[in-house]
Scaffold this motif. Structure first.
Motif, PDB file in Angstrom:
ATOM      1  N   PHE A  20      23.231 -19.943 -15.757  1.00 55.05           N
ATOM      2  CA  PHE A  20      23.456 -20.262 -17.029  1.00 55.05           C
ATOM      3  C   PHE A  20      22.177 -20.840 -17.964  1.00 55.05           C
ATOM      4  O   PHE A  20      22.060 -20.363 -19.076  1.00 55.05           O
ATOM      5  N   ARG A  21      21.177 -21.419 -17.328  1.00 60.61           N
ATOM      6  CA  ARG A  21      20.115 -21.717 -17.996  1.00 60.61           C
ATOM      7  C   ARG A  21      18.684 -21.240 -17.662  1.00 60.61           C
ATOM      8  O   ARG A  21      17.780 -21.916 -18.159  1.00 60.61           O
ATOM      9  N   TYR A  52      35.546 -14.919 -21.728  1.00 58.20           N
ATOM     10  CA  TYR A  52      36.035 -14.742 -20.381  1.00 58.20           C
ATOM     11  C   TYR A  52      36.435 -13.673 -19.827  1.00 58.20           C
ATOM     12  O   TYR A  52      36.369 -13.412 -18.743  1.00 58.20           O
ATOM     13  N   ARG A  55      33.655 -11.830 -18.670  1.00 55.78           N
ATOM     14  CA  ARG A  55      33.153 -12.394 -17.339  1.00 55.78           C
ATOM     15  C   ARG A  55      34.087 -11.977 -16.316  1.00 55.78           C
ATOM     16  O   ARG A  55      33.741 -11.801 -15.025  1.00 55.78           O
ATOM     17  N   GLU A 153      35.522 -31.905 -20.054  1.00 52.98           N
ATOM     18  CA  GLU A 153      36.709 -32.287 -19.291  1.00 52.98           C
ATOM     19  C   GLU A 153      36.565 -32.558 -18.044  1.00 52.98           C
ATOM     20  O   GLU A 153      35.398 -32.578 -17.420  1.00 52.98           O
ATOM     21  N   THR A 176      21.381 -24.580  -7.763  1.00 51.25           N
ATOM     22  CA  THR A 176      21.696 -25.419  -8.996  1.00 51.25           C
ATOM     23  C   THR A 176      20.665 -26.103  -9.565  1.00 51.25           C
ATOM     24  O   THR A 176      19.689 -26.462  -9.115  1.00 51.25           O
ATOM     25  N   SER A 177      20.587 -26.187 -11.127  1.00 54.37           N
ATOM     26  CA  SER A 177      19.668 -26.771 -11.788  1.00 54.37           C
ATOM     27  C   SER A 177      19.661 -28.098 -12.002  1.00 54.37           C
ATOM     28  O   SER A 177      18.686 -28.943 -12.092  1.00 54.37           O
ATOM     29  N   TYR A 181      26.417 -33.056 -15.067  1.00 51.46           N
ATOM     30  CA  TYR A 181      27.093 -34.194 -14.316  1.00 51.46           C
ATOM     31  C   TYR A 181      28.585 -33.729 -14.278  1.00 51.46           C
ATOM     32  O   TYR A 181      29.129 -33.095 -15.101  1.00 51.46           O
TER      33      TYR A 181
HETATM   34  C1  BJW Z   1      18.177 -19.266  -7.660  1.00 54.32           C
HETATM   35  C2  BJW Z   1      18.315 -17.810  -8.082  1.00 54.32           C
HETATM   36  C3  BJW Z   1      18.214 -17.315  -6.685  1.00 54.32           C
HETATM   37  C4  BJW Z   1      18.285 -18.573 -10.080  1.00 54.32           C
HETATM   38  N1  BJW Z   1      18.112 -17.866  -5.740  1.00 54.32           N
HETATM   39  N2  BJW Z   1      18.271 -20.179  -6.765  1.00 54.32           N
HETATM   40  C5  BJW Z   1      24.628 -37.293 -20.912  1.00 54.32           C
HETATM   41  C6  BJW Z   1      24.264 -37.656 -19.693  1.00 54.32           C
HETATM   42  C7  BJW Z   1      25.084 -37.380 -18.508  1.00 54.32           C
HETATM   43  C8  BJW Z   1      26.297 -36.518 -18.536  1.00 54.32           C
HETATM   44  C9  BJW Z   1      26.513 -36.066 -19.837  1.00 54.32           C
HETATM   45  C10 BJW Z   1      25.795 -36.312 -20.913  1.00 54.32           C
HETATM   46  N3  BJW Z   1      26.529 -35.878 -21.992  1.00 54.32           N
HETATM   47  C11 BJW Z   1      27.503 -35.224 -21.679  1.00 54.32           C
HETATM   48  C12 BJW Z   1      27.714 -35.389 -20.289  1.00 54.32           C
HETATM   49  C13 BJW Z   1      28.666 -34.722 -19.092  1.00 54.32           C
HETATM   50  C14 BJW Z   1      28.683 -33.303 -19.108  1.00 54.32           C
HETATM   51  C15 BJW Z   1      27.167 -32.956 -18.707  1.00 54.32           C
HETATM   52  O1  BJW Z   1      26.743 -33.065 -17.617  1.00 54.32           O
HETATM   53  N4  BJW Z   1      26.408 -32.515 -19.643  1.00 54.32           N
HETATM   54  C16 BJW Z   1      25.052 -32.195 -19.480  1.00 54.32           C
HETATM   55  C17 BJW Z   1      24.598 -30.821 -20.149  1.00 54.32           C
HETATM   56  C18 BJW Z   1      24.297 -33.325 -19.862  1.00 54.32           C
HETATM   57  N5  BJW Z   1      29.416 -32.954 -18.086  1.00 54.32           N
HETATM   58  C19 BJW Z   1      30.861 -32.734 -18.389  1.00 54.32           C
HETATM   59  O2  BJW Z   1      31.319 -32.787 -19.349  1.00 54.32           O
HETATM   60  C20 BJW Z   1      31.702 -32.437 -17.176  1.00 54.32           C
HETATM   61  N6  BJW Z   1      32.614 -33.218 -17.135  1.00 54.32           N
HETATM   62  C21 BJW Z   1      32.653 -34.598 -17.087  1.00 54.32           C
HETATM   63  O3  BJW Z   1      31.629 -35.266 -16.965  1.00 54.32           O
HETATM   64  O4  BJW Z   1      33.915 -35.500 -17.135  1.00 54.32           O
HETATM   65  C22 BJW Z   1      33.722 -36.653 -17.227  1.00 54.32           C
HETATM   66  C23 BJW Z   1      34.509 -36.973 -18.413  1.00 54.32           C
HETATM   67  C24 BJW Z   1      35.666 -36.333 -18.901  1.00 54.32           C
HETATM   68  C25 BJW Z   1      36.266 -36.721 -20.034  1.00 54.32           C
HETATM   69  C26 BJW Z   1      35.792 -38.026 -20.439  1.00 54.32           C
HETATM   70  C27 BJW Z   1      34.746 -38.786 -19.973  1.00 54.32           C
HETATM   71  C28 BJW Z   1      34.058 -38.384 -18.840  1.00 54.32           C
HETATM   72  C29 BJW Z   1      32.292 -30.986 -16.975  1.00 54.32           C
HETATM   73  C30 BJW Z   1      31.017 -30.204 -16.777  1.00 54.32           C
HETATM   74  C31 BJW Z   1      31.788 -28.648 -16.862  1.00 54.32           C
HETATM   75  C32 BJW Z   1      30.610 -27.426 -16.700  1.00 54.32           C
HETATM   76  N7  BJW Z   1      31.119 -26.415 -16.851  1.00 54.32           N
HETATM   77  C33 BJW Z   1      30.383 -25.039 -16.795  1.00 54.32           C
HETATM   78  C34 BJW Z   1      31.105 -23.916 -17.404  1.00 54.32           C
HETATM   79  C35 BJW Z   1      32.331 -23.459 -16.363  1.00 54.32           C
HETATM   80  C36 BJW Z   1      33.067 -22.363 -16.886  1.00 54.32           C
HETATM   81  C37 BJW Z   1      32.094 -21.118 -16.917  1.00 54.32           C
HETATM   82  O5  BJW Z   1      31.705 -20.637 -16.152  1.00 54.32           O
HETATM   83  O6  BJW Z   1      31.807 -20.622 -18.156  1.00 54.32           O
HETATM   84  O7  BJW Z   1      29.986 -25.060 -15.403  1.00 54.32           O
HETATM   85  S1  BJW Z   1      28.751 -25.297 -17.610  1.00 54.32           S
HETATM   86  C38 BJW Z   1      27.874 -24.242 -16.341  1.00 54.32           C
HETATM   87  O8  BJW Z   1      26.866 -25.479 -16.051  1.00 54.32           O
HETATM   88  C39 BJW Z   1      28.904 -24.141 -15.216  1.00 54.32           C
HETATM   89  C40 BJW Z   1      28.017 -24.526 -14.112  1.00 54.32           C
HETATM   90  O9  BJW Z   1      28.731 -24.653 -12.842  1.00 54.32           O
HETATM   91  C41 BJW Z   1      27.210 -25.588 -14.531  1.00 54.32           C
HETATM   92  C42 BJW Z   1      26.138 -25.798 -13.466  1.00 54.32           C
HETATM   93  O10 BJW Z   1      25.236 -24.802 -13.572  1.00 54.32           O
HETATM   94  P1  BJW Z   1      24.136 -24.370 -12.421  1.00 54.32           P
HETATM   95  O11 BJW Z   1      25.416 -23.743 -11.416  1.00 54.32           O
HETATM   96  O12 BJW Z   1      23.315 -25.525 -11.909  1.00 54.32           O
HETATM   97  O13 BJW Z   1      23.387 -23.159 -13.259  1.00 54.32           O
HETATM   98  P2  BJW Z   1      22.135 -23.175 -14.165  1.00 54.32           P
HETATM   99  O14 BJW Z   1      22.103 -21.870 -14.756  1.00 54.32           O
HETATM  100  O15 BJW Z   1      21.933 -24.491 -14.775  1.00 54.32           O
HETATM  101  O16 BJW Z   1      21.091 -23.138 -12.878  1.00 54.32           O
HETATM  102  C43 BJW Z   1      20.708 -22.389 -11.748  1.00 54.32           C
HETATM  103  C44 BJW Z   1      19.768 -22.674 -10.869  1.00 54.32           C
HETATM  104  O17 BJW Z   1      19.648 -21.437  -9.941  1.00 54.32           O
HETATM  105  C45 BJW Z   1      18.145 -22.749 -11.478  1.00 54.32           C
HETATM  106  O18 BJW Z   1      17.860 -23.817 -11.043  1.00 54.32           O
HETATM  107  C46 BJW Z   1      17.552 -21.137 -11.173  1.00 54.32           C
HETATM  108  O19 BJW Z   1      16.353 -21.895 -10.640  1.00 54.32           O
HETATM  109  C47 BJW Z   1      18.120 -21.074  -9.829  1.00 54.32           C
HETATM  110  N8  BJW Z   1      18.374 -19.877  -9.417  1.00 54.32           N
HETATM  111  N9  BJW Z   1      18.291 -17.680  -9.005  1.00 54.32           N
HETATM  112  C48 BJW Z   1      18.211 -19.181  -5.742  1.00 54.32           C
HETATM  113  N10 BJW Z   1      18.084 -16.123  -6.639  1.00 54.32           N
END
Ligand code: BJW
Length: 228
Positions: A20-21, A52, A55, A153, A176-177, A181
């Motif tokens: 993603f990032r 989607y 994807r 969500e 994961t990056s 949260y």
């Molecule tokens: C390798 C590699 C190789 C590359 N070998 N490594 C402020 C502070 C704190 C929290 C929040 C805030 N503002 C908002 C929030 C909450 C929000 C959040 O966290 N936002 C942040 C951006 C700040 N979170 C939410 O909204 C979550 N829900 C929630 O908190 O509910 C509570 C609540 C609900 C309602 C009311 C009140 C409270 C939900 C989060 C949903 C995330 N959804 C996604 C999309 C899913 C569907 C889709 O696929 O389209 O999920 S976003 C996307 O990011 C996806 C992933 O699962 C998620 C994490 O990403 P991931 O897996 O870490 O990927 P990357 O790309 O970030 O990193 C990849 C890593 O791999 C890198 O480090 C590379 O270096 C590495 N890599 N190649 C090994 N070969």
């Protein structure tokens, strides 16, 4: 011995599924507010379904890599000696299952499952999401969405995940990056409970400083070496 493994997009990167990032990641090409929030879906369901559907088509062609296979092997080896691997993934792909992992908890849902926006009923479905599809549970048309967790969500299975984390002896984060949260907070929770922590990633994540042990490089090389 209980090992809690959290995986992210990096574990599937070498299977051809974008992260993603990273440079060229999904969020460098698409606006996440538009395609990955309930508000975005309400505004433009056609665009979100198209995103989607593309994807889903990619997922059909994707195969697990050595990292997925190593984790499946580890699960079987631990189970054979009465230990346990608890695999929690943020990924919406099914590559852990394709590699043979028996129990996978998908906290951000599953791409190949369709959910009805109206009644929340889910059904496995690798085909295209369409506006015309009629929900088999409530009979309404127009509510088909992917069974994935969008920003704002609540992630899935959180009670089960919190319990498993509290019982773990080792927490391992892979590919994961550490920027979304609540998953990004698991390492801090684990540390506070006295659980050993290890990060495996291409490069240090946002939370790298919290981990006890760190191993950097491509998951397809580092995960099998760690499992050895
Ligand atoms: C390798 C590699 C190789 C590359 N070998 N490594 C402020 C502070 C704190 C929290 C929040 C805030 N503002 C908002 C929030 C909450 C929000 C959040 O966290 N936002 C942040 C951006 C700040 N979170 C939410 O909204 C979550 N829900 C929630 O908190 O509910 C509570 C609540 C609900 C309602 C009311 C009140 C409270 C939900 C989060 C949903 C995330 N959804 C996604 C999309 C899913 C569907 C889709 O696929 O389209 O999920 S976003 C996307 O990011 C996806 C992933 O699962 C998620 C994490 O990403 P991931 O897996 O870490 O990927 P990357 O790309 O970030 O990193 C990849 C890593 O791999 C890198 O480090 C590379 O270096 C590495 N890599 N190649 C090994 N070969």
């Amino acid at each position: 011995m209980k090992i809690f493994v959290l995986t992210g997009a990096g574990v599937s990167a070498e299977s051809g599924l974008g992260t993603f990032r990273d440079k060229d990641g999904v969020w460098t090409k698409y606006d996440l507010e538009t395609v990955a929030t309930p508000e975005g879906f309400a505004r433009n369901p056609v665009l979100v379904r198209d995103f989607y559907n593309a994807r889903r088509a990619n997922l059909m062609d994707a195969a697990p890599n050595a990292a997925h296979f190593a984790l499946a092997r580890l699960e079987a080896e631990l189970a054979a000696r009465g230990d346990e691997l608890w695999l929690c993934t943020q990924n919406v792909d099914d590559l852990h299952e394709k590699a043979g992992s028996r129990r996978v908890v998908h906290m951000h849902g599953e791409l190949a499952v369709t959910r009805c926006h109206y009644c929340q009923a889910t059904c496995p479905d690798r085909g295209a999401l369409t506006a015309e599809a009629v929900c088999g549970a409530c009979g309404r048309a127009g509510g088909a969405r992917p069974h994935v967790v969008w920003f704002g969500e609540m992630p899935l299975h959180m009670d089960e995940i919190e319990d498993a984390l509290a019982e773990a002896d080792l927490f391992v984060s892979i590919g994961t990056s550490g920027s979304v949260y609540p998953a990004a907070g698991f390492v801090t929770q684990a540390r506070a409970m006295g659980i050993a922590t290890c990060e495996i990633n291409l490069e240090p994540s946002a939370n790298a400083y919290v981990f006890d042990e760190k191993r950097y490089g491509p998951a397809s090389r580092i995960v099998p070496a760690w499992v050895q």
